[in-house]
Design an enzyme around this catalytic site. Structure first.
Site, PDB file in Angstrom:
ATOM      1  N   PHE A 181       0.810  -1.165  -0.085  1.00 36.50           N
ATOM      2  CA  PHE A 181       0.182  -0.059  -0.034  1.00 36.50           C
ATOM      3  C   PHE A 181       0.849   1.250  -0.144  1.00 36.50           C
ATOM      4  CE2 PHE A 181      -2.319  -3.257   2.206  1.00 36.50           C
ATOM      5  CZ  PHE A 181      -3.682  -3.255   1.540  1.00 36.50           C
ATOM      6  N   TYR A 185       1.326  11.157 -10.428  1.00 37.61           N
ATOM      7  CA  TYR A 185       0.660   9.969  -9.431  1.00 37.61           C
ATOM      8  C   TYR A 185       0.133   8.765 -10.210  1.00 37.61           C
ATOM      9  CZ  TYR A 185      -2.436   7.579  -6.441  1.00 37.61           C
ATOM     10  OH  TYR A 185      -3.053   6.283  -5.765  1.00 37.61           O
ATOM     11  N   ASP A 210      -9.665  17.050 -12.404  1.00 35.51           N
ATOM     12  CA  ASP A 210     -10.689  16.306 -11.989  1.00 35.51           C
ATOM     13  C   ASP A 210     -11.636  15.919 -13.236  1.00 35.51           C
ATOM     14  OD1 ASP A 210     -10.404  16.427  -9.165  1.00 35.51           O
ATOM     15  OD2 ASP A 210     -11.877  17.985  -8.960  1.00 35.51           O
TER      16      ASP A 210
HETATM   17  N1  UFG Z   1     -14.230  17.989  -4.039  1.00 33.02           N
HETATM   18  C1  UFG Z   1     -14.820  19.258  -3.728  1.00 33.02           C
HETATM   19  N2  UFG Z   1     -14.467  19.918  -2.508  1.00 33.02           N
HETATM   20  C2  UFG Z   1     -13.433  19.888  -1.627  1.00 33.02           C
HETATM   21  C3  UFG Z   1     -12.919  18.134  -1.895  1.00 33.02           C
HETATM   22  C4  UFG Z   1     -13.369  17.539  -2.894  1.00 33.02           C
HETATM   23  O1  UFG Z   1     -15.723  19.356  -4.407  1.00 33.02           O
HETATM   24  O2  UFG Z   1     -13.163  20.349  -0.746  1.00 33.02           O
HETATM   25  C5  UFG Z   1     -14.731  17.266  -5.032  1.00 33.02           C
HETATM   26  C6  UFG Z   1     -13.671  16.772  -6.005  1.00 33.02           C
HETATM   27  O3  UFG Z   1     -13.549  17.948  -7.009  1.00 33.02           O
HETATM   28  C7  UFG Z   1     -14.099  15.552  -6.498  1.00 33.02           C
HETATM   29  C8  UFG Z   1     -14.798  14.933  -5.403  1.00 33.02           C
HETATM   30  O4  UFG Z   1     -15.109  15.876  -4.469  1.00 33.02           O
HETATM   31  O5  UFG Z   1     -15.026  15.799  -7.701  1.00 33.02           O
HETATM   32  C9  UFG Z   1     -14.067  13.741  -4.940  1.00 33.02           C
HETATM   33  O6  UFG Z   1     -12.448  14.377  -4.553  1.00 33.02           O
HETATM   34  P1  UFG Z   1     -11.486  13.558  -3.707  1.00 33.02           P
HETATM   35  O7  UFG Z   1     -10.385  14.499  -3.358  1.00 33.02           O
HETATM   36  O8  UFG Z   1     -12.118  13.126  -2.378  1.00 33.02           O
HETATM   37  O9  UFG Z   1     -11.194  12.379  -4.495  1.00 33.02           O
HETATM   38  P2  UFG Z   1     -10.449  12.430  -5.991  1.00 33.02           P
HETATM   39  O10 UFG Z   1     -11.800  11.701  -6.944  1.00 33.02           O
HETATM   40  O11 UFG Z   1     -10.012  13.557  -6.485  1.00 33.02           O
HETATM   41  O12 UFG Z   1      -9.105  11.296  -5.825  1.00 33.02           O
HETATM   42  C10 UFG Z   1      -9.390   9.993  -5.714  1.00 33.02           C
HETATM   43  C11 UFG Z   1      -8.286   9.462  -4.667  1.00 33.02           C
HETATM   44  C12 UFG Z   1      -6.943   9.687  -5.570  1.00 33.02           C
HETATM   45  C13 UFG Z   1      -6.909   9.025  -6.905  1.00 33.02           C
HETATM   46  C14 UFG Z   1      -8.164   9.695  -7.675  1.00 33.02           C
HETATM   47  C15 UFG Z   1      -8.173   9.168  -9.127  1.00 33.02           C
HETATM   48  O13 UFG Z   1      -8.388   9.922  -3.839  1.00 33.02           O
HETATM   49  O14 UFG Z   1      -5.991   8.963  -4.763  1.00 33.02           O
HETATM   50  O15 UFG Z   1      -9.226   9.560  -7.054  1.00 33.02           O
HETATM   51  O16 UFG Z   1      -8.884   9.774  -9.952  1.00 33.02           O
HETATM   52  F1  UFG Z   1      -5.815   9.258  -7.745  1.00 33.02           F
END
Ligand code: UFG
Length: 342
Positions: free
Chosen positions: A73, A143, A296
């Site tokens: 991990f 990443y 995103d």
């Molecule tokens: N988001 C918000 N506000 C915040 C935080 C997040 O609107 O304060 C949105 C992000 O823009 C996204 C969604 O919530 O649309 C999810 O965001 P996260 O940061 O929780 O997760 P991610 O989808 O960005 O990331 C995850 C994993 C990463 C991986 C990625 C693959 O955490 O390790 O998916 O795309 F690389």
């Protein structure tokens, strides 16, 4: 079985340690504590503070504990940080994995379960939803590349080493925490949506910002596939058992490698997750609309049918509220996270 868990003091790794230890396996953890928490590893589990790039020391741990399977991990996992510090990501994630593989080779370990990511697919077009394992892998950040490079090295190593077999799980959005509330999610800094919502519910943030409401999705916010961390770990145990049962057969890649997308097969929008968090917590925290966050993709959700077909695994948590409930239990009991870092 004797199992090494790398990154066992991190959010996902610690849930693996808890499950394996509870199942009666002999678990040894290697973690450099750059992002992990010592307090996340239970008593009775051997803990070695070590960086994976210390190949000889890692080899010694594998030999000393007679390790039969490695669950790997350990990694840096912030997309944005990886864009700003690419060399750190390649050095830690690829370099750490290569060093681990050299140690595995030297010690003669034959099985590995690797944490990969849906970020290896980059930004698939909407017509490719839900995403299956045969989509082209075209990462859009260091990443994702660091995980894809490690997948490639694993494939090549398994081809050259006929009695070595591995499973690489490509995670979607991991969420929630142990149902008994004993361990949880404590990232510093916190960037993930659900913990941020719960911190807002606890009054630790004045508001939550929605990163973009003009995406081509039904409510304009991004859609993600959230999988509960205990379900995710169950898929690792199932994979480890499959490696034990089948040895090197059944690989997808010409050697003993198999790849699975881990999600529940449906997506939730940011707004749906926010509404669910408000229902679970009973707190109507403030929400502001903000700009898009770079990198995103509008929507990402898995087709998890391959792992169901081949390994008989499927998620037990299938609604976002029940996942958030487990996280909320941890956040209420540990508003400052792990005390060793508080
Ligand atoms: N988001 C918000 N506000 C915040 C935080 C997040 O609107 O304060 C949105 C992000 O823009 C996204 C969604 O919530 O649309 C999810 O965001 P996260 O940061 O929780 O997760 P991610 O989808 O960005 O990331 C995850 C994993 C990463 C991986 C990625 C693959 O955490 O390790 O998916 O795309 F690389």
């Amino acid at each position: 079985m004797n199992v090494l868990v790398t990154g066992g003091a991190g959010y996902i790794g610690s849930h693996a340690v808890k499950r394996l230890h509870g199942d009666g396996h002999r678990v040894v953890v290697i973690d450099n504590l750059v992002r992990g928490h010592r307090a996340a590893v239970p008593d009775g589990v051997t803990f070695v503070e070590l960086d994976l790039r210390q190949t000889e020391a890692v080899t010694d741990v594998l030999r000393e504990h007679g390790v039969e399977c490695v669950m790997h991990f350990a990694a840096l996992a912030y997309v944005g940080e990886s864009v700003e510090q690419p060399l750190r990501y390649y050095d830690n994630n690829v370099g750490g994995s290569m060093s681990l593989l050299r140690a595995i080779d030297a010690a003669g370990v034959k099985r590995m379960v690797f944490s990969s990511t849906c970020a290896t697919y980059g930004e698939p077009a909407p017509e490719h939803m839900p995403m299956n394992e045969s989509l082209p892998q075209q990462p859009i950040n260091p990443y994702g590349w660091s995980k894809l490079m490690t997948e490639r090295a694993l494939i090549d190593y398994a081809v050259a080493t006929p009695d070595f077999a591995f499973v690489a799980h490509r995670y979607f959005n991991v969420a929630g925490s142990a149902a008994d509330g004993s361990i949880g999610e404590d990232h510093r800094p916190e960037t993930h949506l659900i913990p941020i919502l719960l911190q807002a519910a606890l009054g630790q943030r004045e508001h939550v910002t929605v990163f973009g409401d003009d995406y081509p999705t039904p409510d304009g916010t991004c859609i993600r596939d959230y999988i509960h961390v205990e379900d995710l770990i169950d898929a690792h145990v199932v994979a480890m058992d499959a490696l034990n049962d089948t040895g090197t057969t059944g690989g997808d890649s010409g050697g003993g490698g198999r790849f699975f997308n881990l999600g529940i097969g449906r997506g939730y929008s940011v707004r749906e997750v926010i509404d669910a968090a408000k229902r679970v917590t009973g707190v109507d925290f403030a929400v502001k609309d903000g700009a898009r966050r770079a990198g995103d993709p509008p929507q990402l959700f898995a087709d998890p049918s391959k792992i169901k077909r081949e390994l008989g695994w499927s998620a037990t948590y299938t609604d976002i509220e029940s996942m958030i409930e487990t996280a909320w239990k941890w956040f209420q009991a540990h508003p400052k996270g792990y005390v060793d870092d508080a």
